[in-house]
Design an enzyme around this catalytic site. Sequence first.
Site, PDB file in Angstrom:
ATOM      1  N   GLY A  53       0.806  -1.197   0.000  1.00  0.00           N
ATOM      2  CA  GLY A  53       0.000   0.000   0.000  1.00  0.00           C
ATOM      3  C   GLY A  53       0.848   1.259   0.000  1.00  0.00           C
ATOM      4  N   SER A  54       0.355   2.308  -0.629  1.00  0.00           N
ATOM      5  CA  SER A  54       1.040   3.597  -0.572  1.00  0.00           C
ATOM      6  C   SER A  54       0.866   4.192   0.823  1.00  0.00           C
ATOM      7  CB  SER A  54       0.463   4.546  -1.628  1.00  0.00           C
ATOM      8  OG  SER A  54       0.716   4.050  -2.929  1.00  0.00           O
ATOM      9  N   GLY A  55       1.647   5.232   1.110  1.00  0.00           N
ATOM     10  CA  GLY A  55       1.615   5.840   2.423  1.00  0.00           C
ATOM     11  C   GLY A  55       2.825   5.516   3.265  1.00  0.00           C
ATOM     12  N   HIS A  56       3.715   4.638   2.732  1.00  0.00           N
ATOM     13  CA  HIS A  56       4.930   4.249   3.463  1.00  0.00           C
ATOM     14  C   HIS A  56       6.186   4.804   2.802  1.00  0.00           C
ATOM     15  CE1 HIS A  56       2.183   1.621   5.479  1.00  0.00           C
ATOM     16  NE2 HIS A  56       2.003   0.853   4.429  1.00  0.00           N
ATOM     17  N   LYS A 104       5.793  -8.051   2.558  1.00  0.00           N
ATOM     18  CA  LYS A 104       5.566  -7.763   3.966  1.00  0.00           C
ATOM     19  C   LYS A 104       4.401  -8.604   4.471  1.00  0.00           C
ATOM     20  CE  LYS A 104       4.824  -3.320   3.732  1.00  0.00           C
ATOM     21  NZ  LYS A 104       4.599  -3.341   2.275  1.00  0.00           N
ATOM     22  N   ASP A 109      -1.369  -8.362   1.219  1.00  0.00           N
ATOM     23  CA  ASP A 109      -0.135  -8.511   0.452  1.00  0.00           C
ATOM     24  C   ASP A 109       0.196  -9.981   0.235  1.00  0.00           C
ATOM     25  OD1 ASP A 109       0.021  -5.781   0.535  1.00  0.00           O
ATOM     26  OD2 ASP A 109       1.788  -5.678   1.809  1.00  0.00           O
ATOM     27  N   HIS A 218       0.397   0.840   9.468  1.00  0.00           N
ATOM     28  CA  HIS A 218      -0.879   1.174   8.825  1.00  0.00           C
ATOM     29  C   HIS A 218      -1.778   1.973   9.754  1.00  0.00           C
ATOM     30  CE1 HIS A 218       0.426  -2.396   6.474  1.00  0.00           C
ATOM     31  NE2 HIS A 218      -0.045  -1.668   5.479  1.00  0.00           N
TER      32      HIS A 218
END
Length: 334
Positions: A53-56, A104, A109, A218
């Site tokens: 996911g984006s945001g990391h 991860k 995922d 998250h």
Amino acid sequence: MRMLINSPQTVVADALRGMAAAHPELDVDVERRVVVRRDARAGGRVGVVSGGGSGHEPLHAGFVGHGMLSAACPGEVFTSPVPDQMVRAAAAVDSGQGVLFVVKNYTGDVLNFEMAAELAEEDGLRIERVLVDDDVAVTDSLFTAGRRGTGATLFVEKIAGAAAEEGAPLERVAALARRVDACSRSFGVALSACTTPAKGSPTFDLPDGELELGIGIHGEPGRERRPMMSAREIAEVAVGAVLEELARIGPADGPVLALVNGMGATPLLELYGFHAEVARVLAERGVPVARALVGNYVTSLDMAGCSVTLCRADEELLRLWDAPVRTAALRWGM
């Protein structure tokens, strides 16, 4: 909500367009959500692919380049990419030597990368998978069965990428990646919750004057909430938790790679001060630090806080860590 975005619906696509403009050495497919190093197939190397996911950010797309990832698949914010992205990435980087998926340990995922591996193998590609599960804070969470994958992902991607760059075969690259994961443990701390663009409000309530110990990337709350502590006190808790878990995998032998990772909103002034405390605790416990990295690498949007990751590193792992790397977010030796 104050964010430097156009809209929550386009935030990932806009970021990818910006990455394409800033890094012409990368092939950024905005529509299909795949980032590939342009020379991925040159030299007959094993491909190393990751995503999430984006945001990391900069994880994972910021680590695409020489000596690290061949490609990355960004999902929506805190949402797994889909199998089609992973299959497309694997096909784009396969030079006939096979592809390693670095995954991860989060349920979405894991399931999507497993499906992608099956589809890619049906297309004739050789696929190996390594699961990163380094977080010691919780055994299970809302997002995963078993330990979460956090800061050690950077160690796995760097060392596996260096081995692939040297021409190591797929089985060797995968074995090294698994060894790094097995020798790594992490612990995270939040001073504030993060805010996702779609929700527009904090993911959990953290009152003033309190912190959360053992958080995930998250926006998951941690395993314990306490009144605000000093950097010295936080380092004692975080490093102690990591070393306790490392001791379970065998006697300490040799130095460690140390990562003090910001969660997105903590300035380097604070991170370096915190690293001083981490280094102090390790020295007091007789743990030599061979290499240290401080900064924002595996983040949680605008969360204030940090994580500590330690990896027991032998001479081979240190050599591969020191090998040249050239990505948007990590560069040395070139």
